[in-house]
Enzyme design. Structure first.
Site, PDB file in Angstrom:
ATOM      1  CG  MET A  28      -1.881  -1.220   1.168  1.00  0.00           C
ATOM      2  SD  MET A  28      -3.399  -0.989   2.097  1.00  0.00           S
ATOM      3  CE  MET A  28      -2.781  -0.806   3.733  1.00  0.00           C
ATOM      4  N   GLY A  29       2.143   1.067  -0.474  1.00  0.00           N
ATOM      5  CA  GLY A  29       3.045   2.218  -0.557  1.00  0.00           C
ATOM      6  C   GLY A  29       3.626   2.581   0.799  1.00  0.00           C
ATOM      7  CB  ALA A  30       3.955   4.508   3.266  1.00  0.00           C
ATOM      8  CG  HIS A  35       7.024  -2.262   1.831  1.00  0.00           C
ATOM      9  ND1 HIS A  35       6.938  -1.118   2.589  1.00  0.00           N
ATOM     10  CD2 HIS A  35       5.811  -2.864   1.915  1.00  0.00           C
ATOM     11  CE1 HIS A  35       5.734  -1.022   3.100  1.00  0.00           C
ATOM     12  NE2 HIS A  35       5.023  -2.064   2.716  1.00  0.00           N
ATOM     13  CD  GLN A 153      -1.975  -8.782   4.690  1.00  0.00           C
ATOM     14  OE1 GLN A 153      -2.821  -7.900   4.757  1.00  0.00           O
ATOM     15  NE2 GLN A 153      -0.742  -8.543   4.279  1.00  0.00           N
TER      16      GLN A 153
HETATM   17  O1  PAF Z   1      -0.134  -5.805   3.768  1.00  0.00           O
HETATM   18  C1  PAF Z   1      -0.556  -4.874   3.046  1.00  0.00           C
HETATM   19  O2  PAF Z   1       0.109  -3.857   2.831  1.00  0.00           O
HETATM   20  C2  PAF Z   1      -1.948  -4.975   2.443  1.00  0.00           C
HETATM   21  O3  PAF Z   1      -2.822  -5.607   3.309  1.00  0.00           O
HETATM   22  C3  PAF Z   1      -1.968  -5.649   1.062  1.00  0.00           C
HETATM   23  C4  PAF Z   1      -1.519  -7.096   1.146  1.00  0.00           C
HETATM   24  C5  PAF Z   1      -1.055  -4.874   0.115  1.00  0.00           C
HETATM   25  C6  PAF Z   1      -3.380  -5.628   0.479  1.00  0.00           C
HETATM   26  O4  PAF Z   1      -3.852  -4.334   0.323  1.00  0.00           O
END
Ligand code: PAF
Length: 285
Positions: A28-30, A35, A153
């Site tokens: 989701m960026g940032a 990441h 998640q």
């Molecule tokens: O973990 C995240 O940043 C979000 O939940 C994802 C997997 C990109 C889905 O929007």
């Protein structure tokens, strides 16, 4: 790297490249080092990597959280430029590309719907499942890379793959931490300075809890965690649970822990106005 925002363009490009396996890193960026470590693993294993940057509205159960979520596209692209190759793609769709029509799908994840994040963020995992399944449909990746910080998640996505009969291989990469131990998160930039200064207490406390398991009962460890973190002004533990890594069923008594299974201590903390999560593996007693 190519930056594309339309589904059609992305699919045409992937078709032209005709490379496999296709790696996918949803974000989701940032972006932060956490990441980038996913992107680097993806690039090591896949000749083409798609990194998505999309703040998915359907997974936010709190409108203010969605509004305040950090958006730093220019900086994100600069960071990605350093690790991505010519063949790689950054996908930055808008809401219309992802949801041309309202997504009314409902996913059911059994026990995963009844514990931890699911209890505190109603609808959150349904939104995550909507967007991730949509990305899988659009990109058709071979391998998708997720961070272990979002422990529940990751379990939900693995279940989603089973439920939808998808062939995507889902991998979980270790948590990347700041020097003081705070798990890297896009939300860390929202922490007020005095809260940030004390935020390492979360990792320090769950690390201590992971050792206590050899001699203390779960209830005692829970009280220790709540008090050790709660004594810092502005910090409040939302939940702390020790769970197995598949069903995520909270363990009530140490004697329930079984050899051959892996267990993780998972925590959510309100740190000022920001909600942080973290986890650590717990060795067997
Ligand atoms: O973990 C995240 O940043 C979000 O939940 C994802 C997997 C990109 C889905 O929007």
């Amino acid at each position: 790297m190519k930056v594309l925002c339309a589904v059609k363009e992305l699919q045409t490009r992937l078709c032209k490249l005709h490379l496999a396996p296709v790696g996918f890193v949803p974000t989701m960026g940032a972006l932060h080092e956490g990441h980038l470590s996913l992107v680097k693993s993806a690039a090591e294993q896949c000749p083409v990597v798609v990194v998505s940057i999309y703040v998915n509205p359907t997974q936010f159960n709190d409108k203010n959280d969605l509004k305040n979520y950090p958006r730093t596209l220019k900086n994100d692209l600069e960071l990605l430029e350093k690790v991505l190759r010519e063949s790689d793609i950054v996908f930055t769709p808008d809401n219309k590309e992802i949801y041309p029509e309202e997504d009314k799908r409902e996913f059911h994840f059994g026990n995963l719907d009844n514990v931890m994040e699911a209890m505190h963020r109603p609808g959150h995992f349904n939104g995550v499942a909507q967007v991730v399944s949509r990305f899988f449909e659009i990109i058709e990746p071979d391998i998708a890379f997720f961070g272990m910080k979002d422990f529940q998640q990751l379990a939900v996505i693995k279940e989603l793959v089973k439920l939808t009969g998808s062939n995507v291989k889902v991998t979980g990469n270790p948590i990347i931490r700041e020097k003081d131990g705070l798990a890297m998160s896009s939300r860390n930039v929202l922490l007020e300075p005095h809260i940030r200064n004390n935020a390492s207490v979360i990792y320090k406390t769950i690390s201590a809890a992971s050792i206590m398991i050899s001699e203390k009962e779960i209830a005692e460890i829970k009280t220790f965690v709540k008090n050790s973190i709660g004594k810092f002004e502005g910090f409040d533990v939302e939940y702390f649970d020790i769970v197995d890594d598949t069903e995520l069923t909270p363990v009530i008594k140490r004697s329930e822990m079984q050899k051959g299974k892996r267990y993780f201590a998972c925590i959510a903390v309100m740190a000022g106005k920001v909600r942080l999560i973290d986890n650590i593996e717990i060795g067997l007693v």
